[in-house]
Motif scaffolding. Structure first.
Motif, short mmCIF file in Angstrom:
data_model
loop_
_atom_site.label_atom_id
_atom_site.label_comp_id
_atom_site.label_asym_id
_atom_site.label_seq_id
_atom_site.Cartn_x
_atom_site.Cartn_y
_atom_site.Cartn_z
N VAL A 283 0.82 -1.21 0.00
CA VAL A 283 0.00 0.00 0.00
C VAL A 283 0.86 1.26 0.00
O VAL A 283 0.70 2.15 -0.85
CB VAL A 283 -0.96 0.01 1.22
CG1 VAL A 283 -1.76 1.29 1.27
CG2 VAL A 283 -1.86 -1.21 1.19
N LYS A 284 1.79 1.37 0.94
CA LYS A 284 2.58 2.59 1.09
C LYS A 284 3.49 2.82 -0.12
O LYS A 284 3.62 3.94 -0.60
CB LYS A 284 3.40 2.50 2.38
CG LYS A 284 4.22 3.74 2.67
CD LYS A 284 3.32 4.91 3.03
CE LYS A 284 4.02 6.22 3.08
NZ LYS A 284 4.63 6.70 4.20
N GLU B 167 1.47 4.14 -2.97
CA GLU B 167 1.14 5.55 -2.77
C GLU B 167 2.31 6.45 -3.16
O GLU B 167 2.14 7.46 -3.84
CB GLU B 167 0.79 5.81 -1.31
CG GLU B 167 -0.58 5.37 -0.89
CD GLU B 167 -0.81 5.60 0.61
OE1 GLU B 167 0.03 6.28 1.27
OE2 GLU B 167 -1.82 5.10 1.12
N GLU B 168 3.51 6.08 -2.71
CA GLU B 168 4.69 6.89 -3.00
C GLU B 168 5.00 6.89 -4.50
O GLU B 168 5.42 7.90 -5.04
CB GLU B 168 5.89 6.39 -2.19
CG GLU B 168 5.79 6.73 -0.74
CD GLU B 168 7.03 6.37 0.04
OE1 GLU B 168 8.09 6.15 -0.56
OE2 GLU B 168 6.93 6.30 1.28
N ARG C 273 2.87 6.76 -6.90
CA ARG C 273 1.92 7.63 -7.56
C ARG C 273 2.27 9.11 -7.40
O ARG C 273 1.94 9.93 -8.23
CB ARG C 273 0.50 7.40 -7.03
CG ARG C 273 -0.16 6.16 -7.58
CD ARG C 273 -1.64 6.16 -7.26
NE ARG C 273 -1.90 6.21 -5.84
CZ ARG C 273 -2.05 5.15 -5.05
NH1 ARG C 273 -1.95 3.94 -5.55
NH2 ARG C 273 -2.32 5.28 -3.76
N THR C 274 2.96 9.45 -6.29
CA THR C 274 3.26 10.86 -6.03
C THR C 274 4.62 11.31 -6.59
O THR C 274 4.96 12.46 -6.46
CB THR C 274 3.24 11.16 -4.51
OG1 THR C 274 4.24 10.38 -3.86
CG2 THR C 274 1.87 10.88 -3.94
#
Length: 111
Positions: free
Chosen positions: A102-103, A106-107, A109-110
């Motif tokens: 998950v984490k 997320e990273e 994508r950013t």
């Protein structure tokens, strides 16, 4: 030593050049502080974060007792900033599935 001499001629016949070497600096360019994860200071800080959280994942609430099943994770990605890397307030305990799945997604994508 005879084998090493014969290896040289085999290497010269490779079709494509090697694109990755273990000491390649591309990983260092992506994360210039990567080498700090192996230091005693990081291991102590990481342990303190996980111990303070009682090995409980900040994302899913899972409690992990097995060695290596939790990680100290940077809440805000440090992106090479040493102050953010070492800030205790920027760290949280995550279970391996949340940290590695998950984490990291997320990273990615950013970026």
């Amino acid at each position: 030593m005879g084998r090493l001499k014969s290896l040289g001629s085999s290497l010269s016949r490779l079709d494509a050049p090697l694109t990755y070497l273990p000491n390649d600096d591309r990983a260092a360019r992506r994360n210039p502080l990567r080498h700090l994860y192996g230091t005693a200071r990081w291991r102590r800080l990481s342990w303190d974060v996980r111990l303070a959280a009682a090995f409980t994942c900040a994302m899913c609430g899972r409690i992990e007792g097995a060695k290596g099943q939790t990680a100290a994770d940077h809440i805000e990605p440090h992106r090479g900033d040493p102050a953010l890397f070492w800030a205790r307030s920027n760290l949280q305990c995550l279970c391996k599935p949340c940290h590695d799945g998950v984490k990291q997604a997320e990273e990615a994508r950013t970026r």
